[in-house]
Design a protein around this motif. Structure first.
Motif, PDB file in Angstrom:
ATOM      1  N   ILE A 180       7.369  -4.689   1.730  1.00 50.14           N
ATOM      2  CA  ILE A 180       7.739  -3.467   2.452  1.00 50.14           C
ATOM      3  C   ILE A 180       7.139  -3.524   3.857  1.00 50.14           C
ATOM      4  O   ILE A 180       5.981  -3.909   4.025  1.00 50.14           O
ATOM      5  N   LYS A 207       3.425  -4.314  -4.824  1.00 45.78           N
ATOM      6  CA  LYS A 207       4.333  -4.730  -3.752  1.00 45.78           C
ATOM      7  C   LYS A 207       3.512  -4.876  -2.468  1.00 45.78           C
ATOM      8  O   LYS A 207       2.788  -3.949  -2.089  1.00 45.78           O
ATOM      9  N   ILE A 229      13.385  -0.207  -2.859  1.00 47.90           N
ATOM     10  CA  ILE A 229      11.983  -0.645  -2.898  1.00 47.90           C
ATOM     11  C   ILE A 229      11.804  -1.649  -4.035  1.00 47.90           C
ATOM     12  O   ILE A 229      11.200  -2.709  -3.876  1.00 47.90           O
ATOM     13  N   ILE A 279       6.595  -0.947   7.102  1.00 53.48           N
ATOM     14  CA  ILE A 279       6.684   0.443   7.558  1.00 53.48           C
ATOM     15  C   ILE A 279       6.335   0.517   9.042  1.00 53.48           C
ATOM     16  O   ILE A 279       5.340  -0.067   9.474  1.00 53.48           O
ATOM     17  N   PHE A 306       6.368   0.932  -5.868  1.00 56.71           N
ATOM     18  CA  PHE A 306       5.446   0.301  -4.922  1.00 56.71           C
ATOM     19  C   PHE A 306       4.394  -0.564  -5.629  1.00 56.71           C
ATOM     20  O   PHE A 306       3.717  -1.367  -4.996  1.00 56.71           O
ATOM     21  N   ILE A 358       2.655  -4.475   1.266  1.00 53.80           N
ATOM     22  CA  ILE A 358       3.128  -3.503   2.260  1.00 53.80           C
ATOM     23  C   ILE A 358       2.422  -3.749   3.581  1.00 53.80           C
ATOM     24  O   ILE A 358       1.197  -3.880   3.624  1.00 53.80           O
TER      25      ILE A 358
END
Lengths: 120, 120
Positions: B73, B107, B67, B75, B104, B109
């Motif tokens: 990121i 970051k 990570i 998901i 995280f 996402i």
């Protein structure tokens, strides 16, 4: 014979010195006399995997059976990342499967938290 | 030398025939050429337990390190009980601990779902 309201309690923290496990015990002590509380410890329940649905782990079978027998559910969970712990979400996912075999259906559920963080 | 945007992807379903794992692969194929994607499989990450914070399991250490190295990121998660899977919530809880060591932070996402249920 008097019928008592049967409550099943479980905590969303697995650590030994959890604040939410004693919260469950304290709540239990405060309950009316016409209730019983059984506490189920979630330690043995693995991350949910649908490949296990047809052959549920023994701990999950037992957990589902305890939910089914209870009149109501009492959850104590820490707050992580602004919501209930992943442990709680995971056991709810697991126990509510397979489709059509969800013991939480029509069951009253209360949720409480001993949140100790700055944002709790 | 050109610097590529490094994306780390992971799926919230553990089963072999998951729909969300191929969704990640498909998304990867559609990405711009100046990106790279690495997919991390969450199978080895146990339910979070704060007692493990000081001595994180090797899989969690590796996950946190991946990570940290990523620029963003991605998901892919099934929808269970009207939200992301407990598996996803659990690995986010785990990786974001201990306090002050959350990879995280800051970051970007993105989250997507191959939800196949009636209520997806």
């Amino acid at each position: 014979m008097e019928t008592k309201l049967a409550i099943l309690g479980f905590a969303g923290s697995l650590r030994v010195c959890s604040y939410n496990k004693p919260l469950l015990h304290t709540a239990t002590d405060l309950l009316r006399e016409d209730t019983t509380v059984e506490i189920f410890y979630l330690d043995g329940i693995p991350p949910f995997n649908r490949d296990l649905e047809m052959d549920m782990p023994a701990t999950v079978k037992e957990f589902k059976s305890k939910i089914r027998e209870a009149d109501a559910i009492l959850i104590a969970t820490p707050e992580y990342s602004r919501s209930a712990s992943g442990v709680i979400k995971n056991v709810i996912d697991f126990a509510s499967r397979a489709l059509g075999d969800n013991p939480f259906n029509d069951k009253p559920i209360a949720i409480m938290s001993a949140a100790t963080g700055m944002f709790g």
